[in-house]
Design a protein around this motif. Structure first.
Motif, PDB file in Angstrom:
ATOM      1  N   VAL A  36       0.859  -1.180   0.000  1.00 27.18           N
ATOM      2  CA  VAL A  36       0.000   0.000   0.000  1.00 27.18           C
ATOM      3  C   VAL A  36       0.893   1.226   0.000  1.00 27.18           C
ATOM      4  CG1 VAL A  36      -1.738   1.293   1.281  1.00 27.18           C
ATOM      5  CG2 VAL A  36      -1.849  -1.185   1.204  1.00 27.18           C
ATOM      6  N   GLU A  37       0.627   2.124  -0.928  1.00 18.72           N
ATOM      7  CA  GLU A  37       1.410   3.348  -1.059  1.00 18.72           C
ATOM      8  C   GLU A  37       0.459   4.524  -1.210  1.00 18.72           C
ATOM      9  OE1 GLU A  37       3.554   2.597  -4.616  1.00 18.72           O
ATOM     10  OE2 GLU A  37       4.816   1.060  -3.746  1.00 18.72           O
ATOM     11  N   THR A  38       0.979   5.704  -1.083  1.00 18.51           N
ATOM     12  CA  THR A  38       0.275   6.948  -1.355  1.00 18.51           C
ATOM     13  C   THR A  38      -1.107   6.980  -0.709  1.00 18.51           C
ATOM     14  OG1 THR A  38       1.337   6.829  -3.522  1.00 18.51           O
ATOM     15  CG2 THR A  38      -0.191   8.625  -3.168  1.00 18.51           C
ATOM     16  N   VAL A  39      -1.121   7.068   0.592  1.00 17.67           N
ATOM     17  CA  VAL A  39      -2.388   7.103   1.323  1.00 17.67           C
ATOM     18  C   VAL A  39      -2.773   8.559   1.580  1.00 17.67           C
ATOM     19  CG1 VAL A  39      -3.561   6.434   3.437  1.00 17.67           C
ATOM     20  CG2 VAL A  39      -1.893   4.893   2.414  1.00 17.67           C
ATOM     21  N   ASN A  40      -3.953   8.958   1.102  1.00 18.98           N
ATOM     22  CA  ASN A  40      -4.511  10.280   1.366  1.00 18.98           C
ATOM     23  C   ASN A  40      -5.822  10.076   2.112  1.00 18.98           C
ATOM     24  OD1 ASN A  40      -2.501  11.623  -0.153  1.00 18.98           O
ATOM     25  ND2 ASN A  40      -3.609  11.173  -2.025  1.00 18.98           N
ATOM     26  N   THR A  41      -6.020  10.836   3.196  1.00 25.35           N
ATOM     27  CA  THR A  41      -7.230  10.678   3.980  1.00 25.35           C
ATOM     28  C   THR A  41      -7.912  12.021   4.198  1.00 25.35           C
ATOM     29  OG1 THR A  41      -6.062  10.918   6.079  1.00 25.35           O
ATOM     30  CG2 THR A  41      -6.312   8.690   5.220  1.00 25.35           C
ATOM     31  N   PHE A  42      -9.216  11.957   4.436  1.00 26.09           N
ATOM     32  CA  PHE A  42     -10.010  13.145   4.762  1.00 26.09           C
ATOM     33  C   PHE A  42     -11.093  12.732   5.742  1.00 26.09           C
ATOM     34  CE2 PHE A  42     -14.039  15.335   4.157  1.00 26.09           C
ATOM     35  CZ  PHE A  42     -13.671  16.635   4.447  1.00 26.09           C
ATOM     36  N   THR A  43     -11.318  13.577   6.748  1.00 25.07           N
ATOM     37  CA  THR A  43     -12.442  13.383   7.657  1.00 25.07           C
ATOM     38  C   THR A  43     -13.101  14.737   7.896  1.00 25.07           C
ATOM     39  OG1 THR A  43     -11.134  13.719   9.661  1.00 25.07           O
ATOM     40  CG2 THR A  43     -11.339  11.462   8.865  1.00 25.07           C
ATOM     41  N   THR A  44     -14.398  14.727   8.105  1.00 23.15           N
ATOM     42  CA  THR A  44     -15.125  15.949   8.420  1.00 23.15           C
ATOM     43  C   THR A  44     -14.684  16.428   9.797  1.00 23.15           C
ATOM     44  OG1 THR A  44     -17.019  15.080   7.206  1.00 23.15           O
ATOM     45  CG2 THR A  44     -17.419  16.966   8.642  1.00 23.15           C
ATOM     46  N   GLN A  45     -14.346  17.706   9.902  1.00 21.93           N
ATOM     47  CA  GLN A  45     -13.871  18.221  11.178  1.00 21.93           C
ATOM     48  C   GLN A  45     -14.791  19.279  11.761  1.00 21.93           C
ATOM     49  OE1 GLN A  45      -9.775  19.318  10.797  1.00 21.93           O
ATOM     50  NE2 GLN A  45      -9.202  17.319  10.052  1.00 21.93           N
ATOM     51  N   ASP A  46     -15.843  19.665  11.051  1.00 21.55           N
ATOM     52  CA  ASP A  46     -16.793  20.642  11.564  1.00 21.55           C
ATOM     53  C   ASP A  46     -18.160  19.983  11.636  1.00 21.55           C
ATOM     54  OD1 ASP A  46     -18.162  22.862  12.381  1.00 21.55           O
ATOM     55  OD2 ASP A  46     -17.922  23.977  10.526  1.00 21.55           O
ATOM     56  N   ALA A  47     -18.601  19.679  12.839  1.00 18.67           N
ATOM     57  CA  ALA A  47     -19.862  18.964  13.024  1.00 18.67           C
ATOM     58  C   ALA A  47     -20.977  19.885  13.504  1.00 18.67           C
ATOM     59  CB  ALA A  47     -19.670  17.822  14.001  1.00 18.67           C
ATOM     60  N   THR A  48     -20.830  21.191  13.283  1.00 23.22           N
ATOM     61  CA  THR A  48     -21.864  22.102  13.775  1.00 23.22           C
ATOM     62  C   THR A  48     -23.134  22.032  12.954  1.00 23.22           C
ATOM     63  OG1 THR A  48     -20.881  23.903  12.486  1.00 23.22           O
ATOM     64  CG2 THR A  48     -20.239  23.724  14.807  1.00 23.22           C
ATOM     65  N   ILE A  49     -23.051  21.710  11.672  1.00 27.15           N
ATOM     66  CA  ILE A  49     -24.247  21.697  10.826  1.00 27.15           C
ATOM     67  C   ILE A  49     -24.501  20.343  10.161  1.00 27.15           C
ATOM     68  CG2 ILE A  49     -24.191  24.160  10.366  1.00 27.15           C
ATOM     69  CD1 ILE A  49     -22.936  23.496   7.644  1.00 27.15           C
ATOM     70  N   VAL A  50     -23.719  19.322  10.483  1.00 35.05           N
ATOM     71  CA  VAL A  50     -23.913  18.005   9.873  1.00 35.05           C
ATOM     72  C   VAL A  50     -24.263  16.991  10.955  1.00 35.05           C
ATOM     73  CG1 VAL A  50     -22.357  18.442   7.930  1.00 35.05           C
ATOM     74  CG2 VAL A  50     -21.454  17.431  10.006  1.00 35.05           C
TER      75      VAL A  50
END
Length: 170
Positions: free
Chosen positions: A27-41
């Motif tokens: 496994v190479e080149t791992v890009n991640t994203f998570t929601t960090q603003d939970a005020t409206i979701v």
């Protein structure tokens, strides 16, 4: 000629039905994203993109499956040897920390499903590879809302103004 064509087609169908198992996965080149603003979701989104390479090129044709906390889902192919896994969690259940995404080929997926049906522990089934997704936590809003702060400040200003006025008039 038709016999040769038949033999080639038959051998292709047989080889596809058996499938290829990925050997020596990296496994190479791992890009991640998570929601960090939970005020409206109401759901926190987790997305990871990675490159998986097999020594026998099986990752180019065979499907992959992901296991995150016991939930299985298919892995999306977004390019040659490039894959994406995404899922959501409720904001109250999404804790900060590391989430481990376990990747399986068809054989591993079948073993996991069999273990789930029998009630066995799926953690004992070896994964093809693992990818970590770090979630720093989500901002749920300030401790004091701006409306309450503005109301409190206006009451304070009114109190100071009336007390100063009464001192000046007496």
């Amino acid at each position: 000629m038709s016999k040769l064509l038949f033999v080639c087609a038959f051998s292709a169908i047989i080889s596809l039905s058996f499938g290829l198992s990925c050997t020596s996965p990296t496994v190479e080149t791992v890009n991640t994203f998570t929601t960090q603003d939970a005020t409206i979701v109401s759901q926190i989104a987790f997305i990871t993109e990675f490159t998986l390479k097999c020594s026998n090129k099986a990752s180019e044709t065979s499907p992959l499956f992901a296991d995150v906390d016991g939930k299985l889902s298919p892995v999306a192919r977004i390019g040659t040897d490039k894959f994406q896994v995404s899922w959501t969690e409720e904001t109250k259940k999404a804790s900060r920390g590391e989430y481990v995404v376990r990747l399986f080929d068809e054989e591993g997926f079948a073993a996991v499903r069999k273990a789930q049906r029998s009630g066995a522990d799926i953690a004992s089934i070896p994964a093809l590879a693992e990818v970590s997704v770090s979630h720093p936590g989500a901002f749920n809003g300030p401790y004091v809302n701006s409306e309450i702060l503005a109301a409190g400040l206006s009451i304070l200003v009114a109190y100071v103004a009336f007390s100063t006025k009464s001192k000046l008039l007496s």
